[in-house]
Design a protein around this motif. Sequence first.
Motif, PDB file in Angstrom:
ATOM      1  N   ASP A 230     -17.985  33.855  38.485  1.00  0.00           N
ATOM      2  CA  ASP A 230     -17.281  35.076  38.082  1.00  0.00           C
ATOM      3  C   ASP A 230     -15.771  34.852  38.109  1.00  0.00           C
ATOM      4  OD1 ASP A 230     -19.704  36.579  37.949  1.00  0.00           O
ATOM      5  OD2 ASP A 230     -19.668  36.776  40.124  1.00  0.00           O
ATOM      6  N   VAL A 231     -15.332  34.015  39.050  1.00  0.00           N
ATOM      7  CA  VAL A 231     -13.908  33.692  39.204  1.00  0.00           C
ATOM      8  C   VAL A 231     -13.809  32.201  39.507  1.00  0.00           C
ATOM      9  CG1 VAL A 231     -11.808  34.083  40.573  1.00  0.00           C
ATOM     10  CG2 VAL A 231     -13.340  36.009  40.062  1.00  0.00           C
ATOM     11  N   VAL A 232     -12.810  31.536  38.921  1.00  0.00           N
ATOM     12  CA  VAL A 232     -12.570  30.114  39.196  1.00  0.00           C
ATOM     13  C   VAL A 232     -11.174  29.979  39.797  1.00  0.00           C
ATOM     14  CG1 VAL A 232     -12.494  27.775  38.271  1.00  0.00           C
ATOM     15  CG2 VAL A 232     -14.026  29.475  37.230  1.00  0.00           C
ATOM     16  N   LEU A 233     -11.116  29.332  40.976  1.00  0.00           N
ATOM     17  CA  LEU A 233      -9.852  29.138  41.688  1.00  0.00           C
ATOM     18  C   LEU A 233      -9.533  27.651  41.764  1.00  0.00           C
ATOM     19  CD1 LEU A 233      -7.552  30.336  43.537  1.00  0.00           C
ATOM     20  CD2 LEU A 233      -9.082  29.867  45.465  1.00  0.00           C
ATOM     21  N   SER A 234      -8.381  27.261  41.283  1.00  0.00           N
ATOM     22  CA  SER A 234      -7.954  25.865  41.366  1.00  0.00           C
ATOM     23  C   SER A 234      -7.135  25.659  42.636  1.00  0.00           C
ATOM     24  CB  SER A 234      -7.121  25.478  40.136  1.00  0.00           C
ATOM     25  OG  SER A 234      -6.716  24.130  40.235  1.00  0.00           O
ATOM     26  N   ALA A 235      -7.580  24.703  43.464  1.00  0.00           N
ATOM     27  CA  ALA A 235      -6.872  24.375  44.708  1.00  0.00           C
ATOM     28  C   ALA A 235      -6.833  22.852  44.843  1.00  0.00           C
ATOM     29  CB  ALA A 235      -7.571  25.012  45.906  1.00  0.00           C
ATOM     30  N   ILE A 236      -6.430  22.187  43.751  1.00  0.00           N
ATOM     31  CA  ILE A 236      -6.492  20.720  43.726  1.00  0.00           C
ATOM     32  C   ILE A 236      -5.226  20.074  44.269  1.00  0.00           C
ATOM     33  CG2 ILE A 236      -8.194  20.589  41.882  1.00  0.00           C
ATOM     34  CD1 ILE A 236      -5.944  20.130  39.905  1.00  0.00           C
ATOM     35  N   GLY A 237      -4.283  20.882  44.726  1.00  0.00           N
ATOM     36  CA  GLY A 237      -3.098  20.312  45.349  1.00  0.00           C
ATOM     37  C   GLY A 237      -1.812  20.912  44.824  1.00  0.00           C
ATOM     38  N   LEU A 238      -0.710  20.558  45.479  1.00  0.00           N
ATOM     39  CA  LEU A 238       0.609  21.076  45.120  1.00  0.00           C
ATOM     40  C   LEU A 238       1.558  19.917  44.828  1.00  0.00           C
ATOM     41  CD1 LEU A 238       0.975  23.802  47.898  1.00  0.00           C
ATOM     42  CD2 LEU A 238       0.464  24.201  45.488  1.00  0.00           C
ATOM     43  N   ARG A 239       2.532  20.187  43.978  1.00  0.00           N
ATOM     44  CA  ARG A 239       3.532  19.199  43.594  1.00  0.00           C
ATOM     45  C   ARG A 239       4.912  19.780  43.881  1.00  0.00           C
ATOM     46  NH1 ARG A 239       2.300  17.664  37.805  1.00  0.00           N
ATOM     47  NH2 ARG A 239       0.662  16.413  38.813  1.00  0.00           N
ATOM     48  N   PRO A 240       5.738  19.095  44.692  1.00  0.00           N
ATOM     49  CA  PRO A 240       7.074  19.621  45.000  1.00  0.00           C
ATOM     50  C   PRO A 240       7.865  19.950  43.741  1.00  0.00           C
ATOM     51  CG  PRO A 240       6.587  17.730  46.402  1.00  0.00           C
ATOM     52  CD  PRO A 240       5.477  17.804  45.387  1.00  0.00           C
TER      53      PRO A 240
END
Length: 378
Positions: A230-240
């Motif tokens: 129903d919902v897709v959340l992307s949490a594959i990382g962060l980039r400064p």
Amino acid sequence: MHPIVIVGSGLAGYTLLKEFRKRDTTTPVTLVTADGGAFYSKPNLSNALSAGKTAAALAGASAEKLATDLNAVVLVRRRVNAIDTAAQRIHLDTGELDYSSLILALGADPIPHGLSGDGAAAVLAVNDLDDYAAFRHALDGKKHITVLGGGLIGCEFANDLAHAGYAVDVVHLGSWPLERLLPVEAGQRLADSLATLGVNWHFGRTGKAVEQTATGYRVELDNGETIAADVVLSAIGLRPRTQLAQAAGIPVGRGIRTNHLLQTGAPNVYAMGDCAEVEGLNLPYVQPLMVQARALAATLAGTPTPVVYPAMPVMVKTPAHPVAVLPPRVGAAGAWKVECSDTGICALHVDAAGRLQGFALTGSETGRRNALAKELAA
């Protein structure tokens, strides 16, 4: 007299302002932010759902109150488009602002998910209070959530969502969660505990496409498997966030490069928090940020103070099975020595002489983190 200018109203920017005002109550300070400027703690975004907290509940003092309390000018919903390091001036979307010192507390951006399909634009990421509000709205009346990424943020959101009653699938390229921080035994124990809570893992997989369906979305994985969501959340990382500095000719690597005084390669320009690479280290966690804020506040107040990090364990907010980790330094020669019990894992990274280089603790073993941190510091 031109003001000290802080760009960014996250935990880094506001903590620096508060620490500086403890030492200097009169020097003009202007804080510029692209959002509404309310104070909130970003780490709380990944465990607010099961606590029933809305975005409004997470917001603390308003920009107006903080400006008054901290004797500062807070410019909200303003974007910095360029830095002129020679003239010591920043260019905003609403004009120009001269500075005596400039502090870049820009944070980090979610890494683009790279998904194809007609549902790709609906994939969410939660990186600030506005994002969290949109995420909460998207969850209304929904049940099945797919999280892309089983790193620190992905695990925290998976725990929070499952605890709040959602059916959660996690797609993770690694063979176990937090594989860059944890040995396999610790990672597997975390995975098993979250599975008991209801999290369905898809290890060794990446998302390829998101397609709209009559009832929601279909997430296609690299092996052809599909997940209904129903919902897709992307949490594959962060980039400064380095683009602004780089465009101004300020040296960048993974983050905006600084020395131990947090000085960048441009005169009177400093960087701190998630965007900063301090002597080669980018540490996007709360404790390093607090150390940086106190040191830089002293420097700006006239007492040059280098950043000296103590041993700083990272606590992963996964109540289903807590994790405390202090990774060994990159390239450290050694091996994990792992002890397992029914209630937790104690993994010590030691060198050939048996000296402690780092640790990973889970479950009941996390209570040992302070003693081990002291041993490491010694």
